[in-house]
Design a protein around this motif. Structure first.
Motif, PDB file in Angstrom:
ATOM      1  N   LYS A 141      10.525  -8.639   2.364  1.00 18.68           N
ATOM      2  CA  LYS A 141       9.443  -9.611   2.388  1.00 18.68           C
ATOM      3  C   LYS A 141       8.073  -8.956   2.255  1.00 18.68           C
ATOM      4  O   LYS A 141       7.127  -9.587   1.866  1.00 18.68           O
ATOM      5  N   ASP A 142       7.962  -7.667   2.601  1.00 20.84           N
ATOM      6  CA  ASP A 142       6.668  -6.996   2.536  1.00 20.84           C
ATOM      7  C   ASP A 142       6.584  -6.136   1.288  1.00 20.84           C
ATOM      8  O   ASP A 142       7.584  -5.769   0.716  1.00 20.84           O
ATOM      9  N   ASN A 143       5.356  -5.852   0.850  1.00 19.89           N
ATOM     10  CA  ASN A 143       5.228  -4.943  -0.280  1.00 19.89           C
ATOM     11  C   ASN A 143       4.374  -3.730   0.073  1.00 19.89           C
ATOM     12  O   ASN A 143       4.013  -2.973  -0.794  1.00 19.89           O
ATOM     13  N   ASN A 144       4.032  -3.577   1.344  1.00 22.84           N
ATOM     14  CA  ASN A 144       3.252  -2.416   1.760  1.00 22.84           C
ATOM     15  C   ASN A 144       4.130  -1.291   2.292  1.00 22.84           C
ATOM     16  O   ASN A 144       3.921  -0.141   1.970  1.00 22.84           O
ATOM     17  N   MET A 145       5.087  -1.624   3.131  1.00 19.43           N
ATOM     18  CA  MET A 145       5.954  -0.626   3.740  1.00 19.43           C
ATOM     19  C   MET A 145       6.971  -0.120   2.727  1.00 19.43           C
ATOM     20  O   MET A 145       7.644  -0.904   2.076  1.00 19.43           O
ATOM     21  N   LYS A 146       7.039   1.175   2.600  1.00 16.99           N
ATOM     22  CA  LYS A 146       8.058   1.792   1.757  1.00 16.99           C
ATOM     23  C   LYS A 146       9.180   2.275   2.659  1.00 16.99           C
ATOM     24  O   LYS A 146       8.939   2.970   3.650  1.00 16.99           O
ATOM     25  N   ARG A 147      10.390   1.901   2.335  1.00 17.40           N
ATOM     26  CA  ARG A 147      11.561   2.355   3.091  1.00 17.40           C
ATOM     27  C   ARG A 147      12.288   3.399   2.265  1.00 17.40           C
ATOM     28  O   ARG A 147      12.579   3.170   1.095  1.00 17.40           O
ATOM     29  N   ALA A 162      17.588  -2.279   2.330  1.00 15.27           N
ATOM     30  CA  ALA A 162      16.607  -2.603   1.290  1.00 15.27           C
ATOM     31  C   ALA A 162      15.638  -1.446   1.075  1.00 15.27           C
ATOM     32  O   ALA A 162      14.423  -1.631   0.998  1.00 15.27           O
ATOM     33  N   CYS A 163      16.185  -0.231   0.969  1.00 17.91           N
ATOM     34  CA  CYS A 163      15.350   0.946   0.756  1.00 17.91           C
ATOM     35  C   CYS A 163      14.808   0.960  -0.667  1.00 17.91           C
ATOM     36  O   CYS A 163      15.473   0.520  -1.604  1.00 17.91           O
ATOM     37  N   ASP A 164      13.600   1.488  -0.796  1.00 16.78           N
ATOM     38  CA  ASP A 164      12.961   1.615  -2.098  1.00 16.78           C
ATOM     39  C   ASP A 164      13.465   2.846  -2.841  1.00 16.78           C
ATOM     40  O   ASP A 164      13.485   2.858  -4.073  1.00 16.78           O
ATOM     41  N   HIS A 165      13.812   3.889  -2.088  1.00 19.50           N
ATOM     42  CA  HIS A 165      14.278   5.148  -2.665  1.00 19.50           C
ATOM     43  C   HIS A 165      15.288   5.807  -1.739  1.00 19.50           C
ATOM     44  O   HIS A 165      15.297   5.544  -0.545  1.00 19.50           O
ATOM     45  N   ALA A 205       5.298  15.573   2.806  1.00 21.11           N
ATOM     46  CA  ALA A 205       4.178  15.966   1.944  1.00 21.11           C
ATOM     47  C   ALA A 205       3.745  14.825   1.030  1.00 21.11           C
ATOM     48  O   ALA A 205       2.549  14.554   0.877  1.00 21.11           O
ATOM     49  N   GLU A 206       4.717  14.144   0.428  1.00 21.91           N
ATOM     50  CA  GLU A 206       4.390  13.040  -0.476  1.00 21.91           C
ATOM     51  C   GLU A 206       3.768  11.867   0.260  1.00 21.91           C
ATOM     52  O   GLU A 206       2.833  11.243  -0.243  1.00 21.91           O
ATOM     53  N   SER A 207       4.264  11.555   1.430  1.00 21.13           N
ATOM     54  CA  SER A 207       3.706  10.418   2.168  1.00 21.13           C
ATOM     55  C   SER A 207       2.287  10.740   2.648  1.00 21.13           C
ATOM     56  O   SER A 207       1.425   9.867   2.643  1.00 21.13           O
ATOM     57  N   ALA A 208       2.023  11.987   3.014  1.00 20.75           N
ATOM     58  CA  ALA A 208       0.671  12.376   3.430  1.00 20.75           C
ATOM     59  C   ALA A 208      -0.295  12.310   2.251  1.00 20.75           C
ATOM     60  O   ALA A 208      -1.458  11.956   2.406  1.00 20.75           O
ATOM     61  N   ARG A 209       0.215  12.611   1.070  1.00 23.34           N
ATOM     62  CA  ARG A 209      -0.632  12.664  -0.122  1.00 23.34           C
ATOM     63  C   ARG A 209      -0.882  11.282  -0.725  1.00 23.34           C
ATOM     64  O   ARG A 209      -1.948  11.014  -1.257  1.00 23.34           O
ATOM     65  N   GLN A 210       0.096  10.388  -0.641  1.00 28.64           N
ATOM     66  CA  GLN A 210       0.022   9.148  -1.397  1.00 28.64           C
ATOM     67  C   GLN A 210      -0.050   7.871  -0.571  1.00 28.64           C
ATOM     68  O   GLN A 210      -0.288   6.818  -1.127  1.00 28.64           O
ATOM     69  N   MET A 211       0.171   7.931   0.721  1.00 24.45           N
ATOM     70  CA  MET A 211       0.258   6.703   1.506  1.00 24.45           C
ATOM     71  C   MET A 211      -0.601   6.775   2.753  1.00 24.45           C
ATOM     72  O   MET A 211      -0.849   7.847   3.287  1.00 24.45           O
ATOM     73  N   ALA A 212      -0.994   5.604   3.220  1.00 24.85           N
ATOM     74  CA  ALA A 212      -1.713   5.519   4.489  1.00 24.85           C
ATOM     75  C   ALA A 212      -0.715   5.697   5.628  1.00 24.85           C
ATOM     76  O   ALA A 212       0.482   5.408   5.461  1.00 24.85           O
ATOM     77  N   PRO A 213      -1.183   6.154   6.786  1.00 22.00           N
ATOM     78  CA  PRO A 213      -0.261   6.286   7.930  1.00 22.00           C
ATOM     79  C   PRO A 213       0.429   4.950   8.227  1.00 22.00           C
ATOM     80  O   PRO A 213      -0.191   3.899   8.193  1.00 22.00           O
ATOM     81  N   GLY A 214       1.688   5.012   8.470  1.00 19.50           N
ATOM     82  CA  GLY A 214       2.447   3.803   8.781  1.00 19.50           C
ATOM     83  C   GLY A 214       2.981   3.071   7.572  1.00 19.50           C
ATOM     84  O   GLY A 214       3.661   2.058   7.723  1.00 19.50           O
ATOM     85  N   ASP A 215       2.695   3.570   6.364  1.00 24.52           N
ATOM     86  CA  ASP A 215       3.164   2.882   5.159  1.00 24.52           C
ATOM     87  C   ASP A 215       4.581   3.273   4.754  1.00 24.52           C
ATOM     88  O   ASP A 215       5.116   2.731   3.793  1.00 24.52           O
ATOM     89  N   VAL A 216       5.181   4.202   5.458  1.00 22.35           N
ATOM     90  CA  VAL A 216       6.538   4.621   5.107  1.00 22.35           C
ATOM     91  C   VAL A 216       7.417   4.556   6.354  1.00 22.35           C
ATOM     92  O   VAL A 216       6.990   4.880   7.454  1.00 22.35           O
ATOM     93  N   GLU A 217       8.627   4.080   6.151  1.00 25.84           N
ATOM     94  CA  GLU A 217       9.636   4.055   7.203  1.00 25.84           C
ATOM     95  C   GLU A 217      10.827   4.836   6.671  1.00 25.84           C
ATOM     96  O   GLU A 217      11.387   4.484   5.631  1.00 25.84           O
ATOM     97  N   VAL A 218      11.175   5.905   7.363  1.00 23.33           N
ATOM     98  CA  VAL A 218      12.250   6.781   6.927  1.00 23.33           C
ATOM     99  C   VAL A 218      13.508   6.477   7.724  1.00 23.33           C
ATOM    100  O   VAL A 218      13.484   6.426   8.957  1.00 23.33           O
ATOM    101  N   HIS A 219      14.592   6.282   7.004  1.00 29.18           N
ATOM    102  CA  HIS A 219      15.909   6.089   7.623  1.00 29.18           C
ATOM    103  C   HIS A 219      16.712   7.362   7.359  1.00 29.18           C
ATOM    104  O   HIS A 219      17.053   7.661   6.214  1.00 29.18           O
TER     105      HIS A 219
END
Length: 158
Positions: free
Chosen positions: A12-18, A120-123, A38-52
């Protein structure tokens, strides 16, 4: 960075990357964790990625149950998963990346692809063992099987 408006089913969201990272406890799987940090620090704001993080334990053969109880097998598999996931979780926590750990038992590639879809992971970000494409192909590599089964992009980190 432009964000894709296409989301996996159930999102439902388009901000959080899973992102799903399979962890087997090897240095190669930790390279995938370091890459993602490294990639999340370079390309995303804090909290924009959720790692499983996912550790998959291979099911033990049925005849071992004659000697060891199901509870003992489950406890062993849980302990091994905790060992494998520990360093990856510590690195992600230190980088203030949101992390959720999963442990499963089954065929590794199939479990990775299935869980990435269910979440529903993006990558999927995976470390490779660096043997080379021909060696992986001949060995029936888990990595190649995941690439084949997954319905989302798979990033391979050497």
């Amino acid at each position: 960075m432009d964000r894709c408006s296409c989301l996996p089913p159930g999102r439902k969201d388009n901000n959080m990357k899973r992102v799903l990272i399979p962890i087997d406890g090897s240095d190669c799987s930790l390279h995938a964790v370091d890459y993602l940090i490294a990639e999340s620090a370079r390309q995303m704001a804090p909290g924009d990625v959720e790692v499983h993080l996912l550790n998959v334990q291979v099911a033990l053969r049925g005849d071992i149950g004659q000697f060891i109880s199901h509870e003992q097998i489950a406890a062993y598999q849980h302990e091994e998963s905790e060992k494998a996931l520990g360093e990856a979780q510590a690195r992600l926590n230190a980088a203030a990346v949101r992390v959720v750990a999963h442990t499963e038992v089954g065929h590794v590639a199939e479990v990775i692809a299935r869980l990435a879809g269910e979440l529903a992971c993006d990558h999927i970000v995976m470390g490779t063992h660096g043997r080379g494409a021909l060696a992986d192909l001949l060995a029936g590599s888990t990595t190649i099987r995941v690439v084949h089964l997954a319905r989302m992009p798979v990033v391979l980190v050497k």
